[in-house]
Design an enzyme around this catalytic site. Structure first.
Site: not given
Length: 710
Positions: A247, A458
């Site tokens: 990542d 979110e």
């Protein structure tokens, strides 16, 4: 092409990659392990940027079809539909890539290696990135993930259409605020039964080209440098043949956050030695010195670069002869057919949670004025979620309603309140739109309140506005003054319909008790407003089912940082949910009958074929989402678990005989050591349009039919 032919083709690509790597210097090879891989002109290797995104459409690279967010697609429970979506995404991806290559544009988000899908398990509704996933269930996530990958990678005998990536491997689902230092501790039973099945299916069934490691540690090992995850499980146990990427800047966390490495060189060596081939970041530049100091073998660097070049060869970008995807023109982007599919998917993702006295669908001929209120009513942000592209046109819920009723019905609108602040203007007083809301509601026959969240609240740490815990949700309540505005609407005495646009489960206990109808619309994509209007007025019949549990309050949830599955999700919870996983109403009704095993002597060890009949007993045609659950009738085993799905379209009064095969694996459970085996007891098989739980039966007014087998 059969398995042997496929293996031979991959071996041929690998031999070519090995020949190419053998001609490179150490410095050249190390540079190829960075996501911004430079050109090696003397060998005819073009510059390439590995970082691209396609979570629900080609992202961050200009115009593309923006489909519903992944959680919305999961709510369709339709794996065929998800593959169709991914096929359109990959067609647009190739069309854009071909155009970009002609312009020598090799920037970020311009390659053919797409870091999607996200097949992490949405174990806790507070996790901000949960809307990127296919929900809380390993089986549904597996089916959706596999088919999305197949749609992206295509079925050509020689080339990948694009390369997909299963992320984030593994045991990763928040909290966002501490992900760079967090250690997710999980037992082998939960790892094997919950956190790994979707990844295993993506690798072994879908043949995903890439796997991305997670930011966090799992049981002490950083996921992007975990020998157990990346070598022992992924390569040795599952036989993964593709490449592994970190990542972005996750390897830096080894020494800055996790404290498992002393410095950058040690972190880079740890990642490379333990199976990470590609660095989304810059730390792999330290590998040249690490090789010279004997900390990493050049043979391991060769292996990584061969993995990477093999992927590019599978994509056909090293071939002088054209592959079939080179001919896809730019005009394939944003086609009318893609927009129509987009609207169809959005419609099929909507979940009808409540419909008191069959208020919905609305009859516009009997309505003079509709009041539309709420901060998400005219919000483009609430349509798209995150990792999104740019649509050529967005249709908000307000616009969808206006377009649908035209001049036949008056539409009054009020923003109602800010999405999360206590006023819509910094200079105004608190609750500055309440009077307008009251005026709109009193003047209307019906009120449609469009509430919820968007990806500024979110989402991923760093991408959100950080108003809500670096992307995570501190509570499940609607933010800001939204609840107050709903109360004002209710006080006006008119029927109130809530359209909730969120990427996750909210606590809607007051809304369930007091409002007349509730629709969960997720982040429905660029065509979302049109799709929701078609649902509201009955042109489309809702068929979506919840891919996550809606809890009543965070008080009933375990600690957010606890990765044990005990008390989490429909599979392990003991409390009664507000809205269960798998739940969703329709404008018609369905009945199930004639359930039976189709083998003369059914045997769970060989898998069983079950047959049943579904009948549309209502007054509208519709599509039923058949769900099959298996429960081991034994103490200390999970609740009934989803093990089969099927979509069945039925006209009014029509019956259809259906079959679903439950393989041996549907009856297996993991022990505390993570060993998958038969439970050695009686099994209950439930067939219906929902879970076989008490709450679902109460909400739907119907129960599942059941079979039993030992």
């Amino acid at each position: 092409m059969d398995l042997n032919e496929n293996q031979e083709k991959c071996a041929a690509y690998r031999r070519r990659a090995e020949e190419l790597v053998a001609q490179m210097t150490l410095e050249e090879k190390v540079e190829q392990t960075l996501y911004q891989a430079p050109a090696v002109e003397r060998l005819g290797i073009k510059k390439y940027n590995w970082w691209n995104e396609a979570l629900h459409g080609v992202a961050r690279a200009g115009t593309a079809t923006v489909f519903p967010q992944a959680i919305g697609m999961a709510a369709t429970f339709d794996e065929d539909l998800v593959e169709k979506v991914a096929d359109v995404v990959s067609t647009e991806a190739r069309a854009k890539f071909n155009m970009q290559q002609k312009g020598d544009d090799t920037d970020i988000y311009k390659g053919l290696t797409f870091w999607a899908p996200n097949v992490n398990i949405f174990r806790d509704p507070r996790w901000g990135r949960g809307h990127e996933t296919f929900g809380e269930d390993p089986y549904l996530t597996s089916r959706m993930g596999v088919r999305y990958i197949m749609g992206l990678q295509g079925h050509d005998e020689n080339y990948l259409k694009v390369a997909a990536c299963a992320k984030h491997f593994a045991v990763h689902s928040g909290p966002e605020s501490v992900r760079h230092e967090f250690n997710a501790v999980a037992g082998e039973q939960d790892i094997q039964e919950t956190y790994l099945p979707a990844f295993r299916a993506c690798v072994q069934e879908a043949k995903v080209e890439s796997v991305m490691g997670a930011y966090n540690r799992t049981n002490g090992e950083p996921c992007c440098g975990s020998r157990h995850l990346l070598i022992e499980i992924l390569r040795e146990e599952w036989g993964f043949q593709g490449h592994v990427t970190s990542d972005c800047w996750a390897i830096k966390d080894f020494y800055e956050g996790h404290g498992v490495a002393a410095n950058a060189q040690e972190a880079a060596a740890m990642a490379m030695n333990n199976g990470c081939d590609l660095n989304c970041g810059t730390l792999f530049t330290y590998l040249t010195q690490a090789v010279r100091e004997g900390k990493v073998s050049e043979k391991r660097i060769d292996e990584a670069v061969v993995n990477l070049f093999t992927a590019r060869m599978k994509l056909g970008v090293f071939d002088k002869k054209e592959n079939p995807f080179d001919a896809i023109p730019y005009t394939e982007v944003d086609r009318k057919e893609a927009r129509e599919l987009n609207c169809d998917v959005a419609s099929k993702s909507v979940v009808l949670l409540k419909n008191k006295d069959n208020l919905l669908p609305l009859d516009k001929s009997s309505i003079k004025t509709i009041g539309v209120i709420g901060p998400n009513a005219d919000s483009r942000s609430a349509l798209v979620g995150n990792y999104e592209g740019t649509a050529s046109r967005y249709i908000t819920v307000l616009e969808g309603i206006q377009d649908y009723v035209q001049d036949e019905v008056r539409v009054l609108y009020s923003q109602g309140c800010h999405l999360y602040k206590d006023r819509t203007s910094n200079l105004a007083m608190e609750n500055d739109r309440e009077a307008e809301v009251r005026g709109v509601c009193e003047a209307s026959d019906i009120v449609i309140a469009v509430m919820g969240m968007d990806a500024t609240l979110e989402g991923e740490e760093g991408d959100t506005g950080n108003e809500y815990g670096s992307g995570d949700k501190p509570t499940l309540a609607l933010p800001g003054l939204q609840h107050n505005i709903l109360k004002v609407a209710k006080e006006c005495g008119k029927p109130v319909i809530l359209v909730c646009l969120t990427g996750s489960a909210m606590s809607l206990t007051w809304e369930e008790e007091n409002l007349d109808a509730i629709l969960q619309g997720w982040y429905p994509g660029a065509q979302g407003g049109k799709a929701i209007a078609k649902i509201l007025f009955g042109e489309s019949n809702p068929q979506g089912k919840l891919p996550v549990t809606f809890y009543r309050t965070t008080d009933e949830l375990p600690d957010f940082e606890d990765y044990s599955m005990k008390g989490r999700t429909y599979r392990y919870m003991t409390n009664e949910p507000l809205y269960p996983f798998g739940y969703g109403l329709s404008y018609t009704t369905y009945a199930y009958s004639e359930a039976a095993f189709l083998e003369e002597t059914p045997d769970v060890n060989a898998g069983v074929q079950i047959g049943f009949t579904v009948t549309n007993t209502g007054k509208r045609e519709g599509t039923e989402t058949v769900q099959v659950y298996v429960k081991a009738k034994k103490e200390n085993t999970p609740n009934a678990q989803l093990k089969g799905i099927q979509k069945v379209f039925l006209k009014v009064g029509e019956s259809r005989k259906c079959q679903i095969f439950l393989p041996k694996e549907a009856f297996m459970l993991c022990d505390e050591n993570g060993t998958n085996k038969m439970a050695g007891c009686e099994y209950e098989i439930s067939i219906g349009g929902s879970q076989p739980d008490v709450r679902s039966e109460k909400l739907t007014g119907s129960s599942t039919i059941r079979l039993y087998i030992k």
